[in-house]
Structure formats: C-alpha cells, structure tokens
Design a protein around this motif. Structure first.
Motif, mmCIF file in Angstrom:
data_model
loop_
_atom_site.group_PDB
_atom_site.id
_atom_site.type_symbol
_atom_site.label_atom_id
_atom_site.label_comp_id
_atom_site.label_asym_id
_atom_site.label_seq_id
_atom_site.Cartn_x
_atom_site.Cartn_y
_atom_site.Cartn_z
ATOM 1 N N ALA A 1 36.798 -14.236 3.108
ATOM 2 C CA ALA A 1 37.317 -15.069 2.255
ATOM 3 C C ALA A 1 38.780 -15.262 2.095
ATOM 4 N N VAL A 2 39.488 -13.967 1.715
ATOM 5 C CA VAL A 2 40.904 -14.161 1.766
ATOM 6 C C VAL A 2 41.674 -14.558 2.835
ATOM 7 N N GLN A 3 41.111 -14.352 4.120
ATOM 8 C CA GLN A 3 41.590 -14.842 5.324
ATOM 9 C C GLN A 3 41.937 -16.334 5.198
ATOM 10 N N ASN A 4 40.686 -17.196 4.836
ATOM 11 C CA ASN A 4 40.751 -18.417 5.000
ATOM 12 C C ASN A 4 41.331 -19.113 3.874
ATOM 13 N N GLY B 1 37.903 -19.032 12.626
ATOM 14 C CA GLY B 1 37.697 -17.626 12.187
ATOM 15 C C GLY B 1 36.663 -17.097 13.251
ATOM 16 N N VAL B 2 35.616 -18.005 13.113
ATOM 17 C CA VAL B 2 34.142 -17.456 13.885
ATOM 18 C C VAL B 2 34.517 -17.286 15.189
ATOM 19 N N ALA B 3 35.316 -18.274 15.623
ATOM 20 C CA ALA B 3 35.798 -18.056 17.185
ATOM 21 C C ALA B 3 36.395 -16.839 17.351
ATOM 22 N N VAL B 4 37.437 -16.472 16.561
ATOM 23 C CA VAL B 4 38.369 -15.244 16.963
ATOM 24 C C VAL B 4 37.593 -13.828 16.494
ATOM 25 N N GLY B 5 36.489 -14.103 15.354
ATOM 26 C CA GLY B 5 35.962 -12.936 14.803
ATOM 27 C C GLY B 5 34.869 -12.405 15.483
ATOM 28 N N VAL B 6 33.895 -13.415 16.217
ATOM 29 C CA VAL B 6 32.728 -12.912 16.721
ATOM 30 C C VAL B 6 32.938 -11.874 18.030
ATOM 31 N N PRO B 7 34.086 -12.040 18.783
ATOM 32 C CA PRO B 7 34.599 -10.996 19.631
ATOM 33 C C PRO B 7 34.617 -9.486 19.229
ATOM 34 N N SER B 8 34.967 -9.357 18.004
ATOM 35 C CA SER B 8 35.110 -8.078 17.523
ATOM 36 C C SER B 8 33.885 -7.328 17.044
ATOM 37 N N ALA C 1 32.025 -6.276 9.952
ATOM 38 C CA ALA C 1 32.544 -7.151 10.896
ATOM 39 C C ALA C 1 31.812 -8.555 11.082
ATOM 40 N N SER C 2 30.576 -8.233 10.606
ATOM 41 C CA SER C 2 29.615 -9.578 10.860
ATOM 42 C C SER C 2 29.845 -10.600 9.468
ATOM 43 N N ALA C 3 29.905 -9.957 8.475
ATOM 44 C CA ALA C 3 30.239 -10.705 7.166
ATOM 45 C C ALA C 3 31.665 -11.515 7.304
ATOM 46 N N MET C 4 32.543 -11.017 7.837
ATOM 47 C CA MET C 4 33.593 -11.287 7.624
ATOM 48 C C MET C 4 33.958 -12.815 8.404
ATOM 49 N N PRO C 5 33.501 -13.199 9.349
ATOM 50 C CA PRO C 5 33.828 -14.367 10.034
ATOM 51 C C PRO C 5 32.522 -15.377 9.288
ATOM 52 N N LEU C 6 31.552 -15.010 9.158
ATOM 53 C CA LEU C 6 30.564 -15.787 8.368
ATOM 54 C C LEU C 6 31.029 -16.276 6.920
ATOM 55 N N ASN D 1 36.198 -32.789 17.245
ATOM 56 C CA ASN D 1 36.854 -33.601 18.294
ATOM 57 C C ASN D 1 36.912 -32.727 19.605
ATOM 58 N N ARG D 2 37.142 -33.505 20.656
ATOM 59 C CA ARG D 2 37.096 -32.944 22.038
ATOM 60 C C ARG D 2 38.061 -31.636 21.889
ATOM 61 N N GLN D 3 39.207 -31.907 21.543
ATOM 62 C CA GLN D 3 40.338 -31.072 21.659
ATOM 63 C C GLN D 3 40.262 -29.901 20.626
ATOM 64 N N MET D 4 39.613 -30.003 19.514
ATOM 65 C CA MET D 4 39.006 -28.693 18.818
ATOM 66 C C MET D 4 38.132 -28.258 19.371
ATOM 67 N N ILE D 5 37.105 -28.603 20.187
ATOM 68 C CA ILE D 5 36.174 -27.926 20.824
ATOM 69 C C ILE D 5 37.076 -27.005 22.018
ATOM 70 N N LEU D 6 37.803 -27.829 22.690
ATOM 71 C CA LEU D 6 38.721 -27.000 23.583
ATOM 72 C C LEU D 6 39.375 -25.519 23.097
ATOM 73 N N LEU D 7 40.103 -26.055 22.023
ATOM 74 C CA LEU D 7 40.832 -25.103 21.552
ATOM 75 C C LEU D 7 40.226 -23.919 21.096
ATOM 76 N N LEU D 8 39.031 -24.229 20.486
ATOM 77 C CA LEU D 8 38.017 -22.864 20.048
ATOM 78 C C LEU D 8 37.573 -22.373 21.316
ATOM 79 N N THR D 9 37.274 -22.723 22.521
ATOM 80 C CA THR D 9 36.844 -22.346 23.661
ATOM 81 C C THR D 9 37.889 -21.295 24.023
ATOM 82 N N ALA D 10 39.276 -21.819 24.066
ATOM 83 C CA ALA D 10 40.500 -21.019 24.341
ATOM 84 C C ALA D 10 40.722 -19.773 23.512
#
Length: 382
Positions: free
Chosen positions: A307-310, A141-148, A248-253, A10-19
């Motif tokens: 996996a353990v993160q989620n 997790g993808v949103a916060v993991g990709v920057p790493s 680092a690539s395997a983790m968020p995926l 939903n819109r708020q989820m997209i905005l939160l992922l962006t932030a």
C-alpha cells in the motif's frame, strides 16, 4: 505523451508492462543464484555478499543518472539499454566464476536494473490519464512484484537441477526476448533537467515526506527479507519461508487494489493506515516462536508495504509537474534501494547485541515513528 490513448491498458502500456515483467524476471532469476555460484566456487560468503553489494551500488548510482539518460536517448532506447545490460552480462557468467568477471557482470546488471526501475514508473505516469494513474501504477507493481514471488525461488531450484550455466542462459534470454516489446514504446525523450537537480526535490516537503515514509518502510523490508529466516529455529525454516511467501504475495496485490481504490476515492488519506499496518505487522514478528503470528505479521507487513509503495509514488507524481516525473521516480527508487540496504546492514550490527526479537521490536518502533510524517502529510493535504 499526447498521442497515447486515454485508456488504462492501451497498447503502449501493455508493451511497457511486458518489458517491466521481463526485466524484473531477469533480475530475480539470478539475484540469489549468483551469490551461490560465487560462494561455491571458492570465494565463500565474502564474495557472495560482494556480488550483491556491487550490483545494488551500481543500481543506486545509475538511478541518479537515469534522467540524463532519458533526456539524451529517450524512453525506448533507454529501456532497451536497461534490458541489454540485464541480459548480455548474464550470458557472460557462463564463461567463468572468477570473481572479477562476476563483479563486472553484476555492476552491468545493476546499472540495467537502475534504468528500468526509474524509467518504468515514469513512463506509466505519462501514458495514462491522471484519474487512472493510481491503478496503472498498481498494475506496474504487479508486473515487477510477481517475479519476486515466483522467479526468485525458481532460480535457486533450477540451479540445483539443471545447473548454473543453463540458468544464466535463461537469465540472458528473457530480457533479450523482451526487447521486441520495447520497439513499440514511445521514442520521446525525457524532460530537461530541473535547476535544483534530482536531490533538490527533497527541499519540497510534499516530496520529502513520502520519501521519508517510504524509506522507513523499506528499511523494515530489508530487515524482514534478510533476517527472518535466520531469526527462527532450524525446524521453523519452513514457517519462515511460508511467511515470506505470504508477504511477497500480499505486496503486489494490495499495491494494485490501493491504486484502484485511490483513483476513485482519493489516496492521501490511506497513507496513515498503511504505515500503521506495516508497523503492526512488524510488531507481530517479535513472537518468533508462534507460527500463526509470524505468518500473519509477515502478511500484514506485506500488505502495508504494498500500500505504501503505491500511495507514496502516486502522491509524488500528483505533487510534481509532468516535466519533473523523472525526478520523483528517482527519489522514490533511491528510498527503496537505500532503505533496503541500510536496513539489512544496520540490523546485522544491532541484532547480535540485542537479539532478533528485540531487533524486530526496534524496527516496529521505527515504523511507529514514521506515523508522524504520515500524520503531518495527511493534515497538509486536507
């Protein structure tokens, strides 16, 4: 969050992922650049280590205070404060590399990070229906993991090619630009404080076991990320860099895939194999002179870590009433930050006596020990 639509994006989820993407981009862009800036300005390794240390200490302390911040200010204002604390001090770093100024900026940035990493998953859990929570946390997790994966090495590269000042300005611009997304987030305030406080949640075995398991994994993560490049020969640094990239690539995926699978088929039964994968991957790092095992071990560890993160975060939200989601998020993030720091410091004290290979073997043993609470948790949830 009764007004939120019952869809995943939903819109708020997209905005939160962006932030969240903007905040972690701002963090990772400078996380290696600031120590370089300090070290090359006359304070050496001590100043470089101190800059990271005070930032993470501020992060942990702020995480404990985030539930109170959200109760007083609400999600929208709280996340906006986090972005401002990540952004404005980054611009201040342009002024001077003087250590007191840099440390003050690092404390502010650490506090900002503490706010966004606790408020983010808490709000995710409120914005989506329970049946989609695992996948939503995976997307977070993808949103916060990709920057790493992308931004962390980019920051070091940019500092060498366009200078520290330009990188600091960029590090300020990203979170400040992301403030536009925060305007559409819910203004609702966090729930009232639980009578046992944040750490009181550890009295509940249903929360304490996931925290314990996740802390063991983050101890290993702190060790791998800090010492793997140092453990190999100088000629194998490229292999170590590749191994860390794969990890680092395997983790968020995997974090997202596990959440998606768990929403459909249940997630509790995945905890034991996820911990085993992380332990097996760490054991593969013992063969430091074998590039294939090194890369494969790092990748397997990254998959298990993601996996353990989620799984742990999803289980903690499942076992927590909605008014106490903030406490679950704080405990999970404390396990992350505390485990990373403890692992790096503890391994540094041990590795000098036993060697890197033996140190990685001991780390694998710690993760094997984490299979015990994972097995108990599986028995209790059957």
């Amino acid at each position: 969050m009764g007004t939120a639509r019952r869809t995943l994006l939903n819109r708020q989820m997209i905005l939160l992922l962006t932030a969240s993407l903007g905040s972690l981009t701002a963090f990772y862009l400078l996380v290696s650049v600031v120590p370089l800036y300090v070290a090359t300005s006359g304070t050496g390794d001590a100043g470089a280590g101190l800059s990271t240390g005070v930032m993470m200490a501020a992060t942990v302390l702020m995480e404990l205070a985030v539930p109170a911040v959200l109760r007083r200010c609400g999600y929208r204002t709280g996340i906006a404060m986090g972005l401002l604390l990540l952004g404005v001090p980054s611009a201040v770093l342009v002024v001077s590399p003087a250590l007191p100024l840099v440390l003050a900026a690092c404390v502010a940035r650490g506090a900002g990070l503490g706010i966004v990493v606790v408020a983010g998953p808490t709000l995710v859990a409120e914005l989506v229906p329970d049946r989609r929570r695992g996948e939503a946390l995976g997307l977070y997790g993808v949103a916060v993991g990709v920057p790493s994966v992308v931004v962390l090495p980019l920051g070091v590269w940019l500092s060498a090619h366009i200078g520290y000042g330009a990188v600091f300005v960029l590090g300020a611009a990203v979170p400040l630009a992301t403030l536009a997304a925060v305007a559409g987030l819910p203004a609702a305030r966090g729930p009232a404080e639980h009578h046992t406080g944040v750490l009181g949640g550890l009295r509940d075995g249903g929360l304490a076991r996931p925290v314990m398991i996740f802390a063991a994994i983050t101890v290993a993560a702190g060790i791998v990320l800090t010492f793997l490049p140092l453990a190999v020969s100088a000629g194998a640094r490229g292999t170590a860099a590749l191994a860390l990239l794969v990890q680092a690539s395997a983790m968020p995926l995997v974090r997202w895939l596990v959440g998606r699978y768990g929403d459909r088929h249940g997630i509790a039964h995945l905890l034991l194999p996820a911990v085993f994968a992380a332990a097996a991957g760490t054991a593969g790092l013992v063969w430091l002179h074998n590039p294939y095992l090194l890369v494969a071990g790092a990748g397997l560890f990254g998959a298990g870590f993601g996996a353990v993160q989620n799984i742990t975060l999803t289980l903690m939200f499942q076992r927590t009433p909605k008014p106490e989601f903030g406490r679950a998020s704080v405990l999970w993030n404390l396990a992350w930050d505390g485990g990373m720091g403890f692992g790096a410091v503890g391994f540094g004290l041990v590795a000098g006596h036993v060697g890197y290979a033996a140190g990685f073997a001991l780390t694998a043993v710690v993760l094997v020990a984490a299979l015990i609470p994972a097995w108990i948790d599986r028995r209790r949830t059957q």
